[in-house]
Design a protein around this motif. Sequence first.
Motif, PDB file in Angstrom:
ATOM      1  N   ASP A 162       0.982  -1.232   0.079  1.00  0.00           N
ATOM      2  CA  ASP A 162      -0.026   0.027  -0.019  1.00  0.00           C
ATOM      3  C   ASP A 162       0.868   1.274   0.134  1.00  0.00           C
ATOM      4  O   ASP A 162       0.383   2.447  -0.028  1.00  0.00           O
ATOM      5  CB  ASP A 162      -1.188  -0.184   1.296  1.00  0.00           C
ATOM      6  CG  ASP A 162      -2.232   0.885   1.074  1.00  0.00           C
ATOM      7  OD1 ASP A 162      -2.910   0.688   0.125  1.00  0.00           O
ATOM      8  OD2 ASP A 162      -2.291   1.961   1.801  1.00  0.00           O
ATOM      9  N   LYS A 219       4.114  -1.489   3.951  1.00  0.00           N
ATOM     10  CA  LYS A 219       2.833  -1.742   4.331  1.00  0.00           C
ATOM     11  C   LYS A 219       2.017  -2.657   3.497  1.00  0.00           C
ATOM     12  O   LYS A 219       1.677  -2.370   2.227  1.00  0.00           O
ATOM     13  CB  LYS A 219       1.977  -0.332   4.436  1.00  0.00           C
ATOM     14  CG  LYS A 219       2.650   0.552   5.304  1.00  0.00           C
ATOM     15  CD  LYS A 219       1.730   2.051   5.170  1.00  0.00           C
ATOM     16  CE  LYS A 219       2.301   3.098   5.835  1.00  0.00           C
ATOM     17  NZ  LYS A 219       1.579   4.412   5.960  1.00  0.00           N
ATOM     18  N   LEU A 240      -0.714  -5.446   2.130  1.00  0.00           N
ATOM     19  CA  LEU A 240      -2.118  -5.976   1.916  1.00  0.00           C
ATOM     20  C   LEU A 240      -1.915  -7.502   1.375  1.00  0.00           C
ATOM     21  O   LEU A 240      -1.373  -7.860   0.294  1.00  0.00           O
ATOM     22  CB  LEU A 240      -2.498  -4.816   0.655  1.00  0.00           C
ATOM     23  CG  LEU A 240      -2.791  -3.673   0.980  1.00  0.00           C
ATOM     24  CD1 LEU A 240      -3.261  -2.793  -0.365  1.00  0.00           C
ATOM     25  CD2 LEU A 240      -3.952  -3.405   1.920  1.00  0.00           C
ATOM     26  N   ARG A 269      -5.229  -0.085   2.394  1.00  0.00           N
ATOM     27  CA  ARG A 269      -5.038  -0.073   3.605  1.00  0.00           C
ATOM     28  C   ARG A 269      -5.713   0.655   4.693  1.00  0.00           C
ATOM     29  O   ARG A 269      -6.069   1.754   4.403  1.00  0.00           O
ATOM     30  CB  ARG A 269      -3.510  -0.017   3.916  1.00  0.00           C
ATOM     31  CG  ARG A 269      -2.828  -0.244   5.356  1.00  0.00           C
ATOM     32  CD  ARG A 269      -1.497  -0.149   5.280  1.00  0.00           C
ATOM     33  NE  ARG A 269      -0.990  -0.457   6.951  1.00  0.00           N
ATOM     34  CZ  ARG A 269      -0.806  -1.440   7.245  1.00  0.00           C
ATOM     35  NH1 ARG A 269      -0.738  -2.627   6.412  1.00  0.00           N
ATOM     36  NH2 ARG A 269      -0.451  -1.814   8.373  1.00  0.00           N
TER      37      ARG A 269
END
Length: 592
Positions: free
Chosen positions: A527, A533, A535, A571
């Motif tokens: 993300d 980050k 997903l 996210r």
Amino acid sequence: MPAAAETQALAETVVVATRAEQPLTDVVADVSIIDRERIEASGAAGLADVLAQLPGIEIARNGGVGGTTSVFIRGAETRFVAVFIDGVRVDSQSTGGAAWNALPLAHVERIEVVRGPLAAIYGSDALGGVVHIVTRTGEAGWQPSVEVGAGSHGTQRVAASVRGAQGPWSLALGVQRELSDGFNVQPAANPDRDGHRARSAHMRLGWTPAAGHTLTLSALDSRMEAQYDGYMSTADDWATQDVRTVGVTWDARWSDVYASRVALGRGTDRYSTRPSPYQTDTEVSTYLWQHQWLQGPHRIQLGLERREDRLLNASTTPNRTRRSQDAVALGYGWAERGRALQVNVRHDDDSEFGGQTTASVGAAWSPRPGWRLRANAGSAFRAPTLFQRFSIYGVPSLQPETSRNIELGAQWRTGVHHVGATWYRNRVRDLIQYVPGPGPCVNGSGTWAGCYGNVGRATLQGWTLEGGTQMAGVRLTGSLDLADPRNDLTGKRLTRRAARYATLRAETTAAPVRWGVEWRLVGQRWDDAANTKRLGGYGLVNVSLRGALARDWQWLARVDNLGGQAYETARGYATGGRSVFVGVQWTPAPSN
């Protein structure tokens, strides 16, 4: 020609590949077609959900159907996909690209999709692909239709239409209204339900005053009002997206060898929020004069086109900004005995940054019955949006984003069986990205400093494998994409795009119930640009059912996410879990 055309592919014609009607068997581009029967059989809630069933296409959505939706074609993001409704271009000069969440599915007769750049035919924006949406048209006899339905999250939907033709006239009218209480799209933020209200209307009027001459007037008006959770907000936040198109086209066949088209179109896109006030308005006007000469297997095209972009936004200087592009396009096509060639070149002269020339060449060959090999190469560009140039984050000297694409494909088809493979590589240069820190724009100082700049490079490459067969009255189709969309400067994968995704669909039209089961598998994504980050990957099973209730009456049902899979495509934004929709439709036989 990959699989989405399915069983009727050999009898189809297509417009999107060259901007003129031609047999699908002569097309050298990577094309898919979705007709009305498949749209209704899918039972999908939104237009983007239908596109996600095709090879090479992913979607990401901020929450529910009314939330901001992105469509990726071969890893190219929304702003690199040129979208047309009845030939009218739809775009935003703020964010770039079409507002997919506001494009209604109820009025769509047919969708034509090209994967790969077509700037040499369409100009700016067609860097990753082109989507042409054709609305419903009038046919011989008059046919009304009414549909009502309800489903999970308090969803209610009603639609009505009438279509017909009499003598030289044809007419199609349609309206739709949908309400939904929704669900909490950001569980970690404001703990409320985020629903939506949507309404749309469509009209298409045709007049054929003489053989070979048709005048068409089309219009679409669509509004999507959706609740969302603003940053650090506890208010009842609403975002409203209005998309409108109006177009007039005169198609004329003057002889067996010469035809022309004159088309005027205007597409508008307005986005606003409340109670936190924000509004941005885009207007795109186009004027096209196209000529075509046919001589045996040869096709020559000449097009003159003007595009005018206007943006009204409080953060731009001045608040009303505009630009124009004038273009001349040439095309040559040849198709004979299983071989085809397509060459296009176009020059766009922009009132702000000057000229941009793009070209493409493609060839296809059938070395033996059932086989088709093809190769394409082309260049494309996306002009910077007016917001990117003249907002407080903008830099007037920004240059267009450009790309060079090559692809190879092979397909084998016999009867109801087919398999195909496509390899592609699209190198994008001068990517416009937001750059934090001091810069040359108005916002280039202070705590939130940052400006847009031509600072990025990316390579979108991968394989698409697809196929289909039929057994015991059940049609099986599927595709697998092995993608590698990467930032060339960092080596990181581009955000919200998976390296692996696949679809498999089984369907039958056998009475008394026509059913379809769709499996969608999507691998992990990131993300953020730094790829920190994650997903997680997910798998979905969607089921659609349709059957006769009585004479002129049908029932329909769809279950999305049958297994109740918890997943995110953006996210922090939840998805709706298992959802059910049930409806009835009244469509009597056409009457004269």
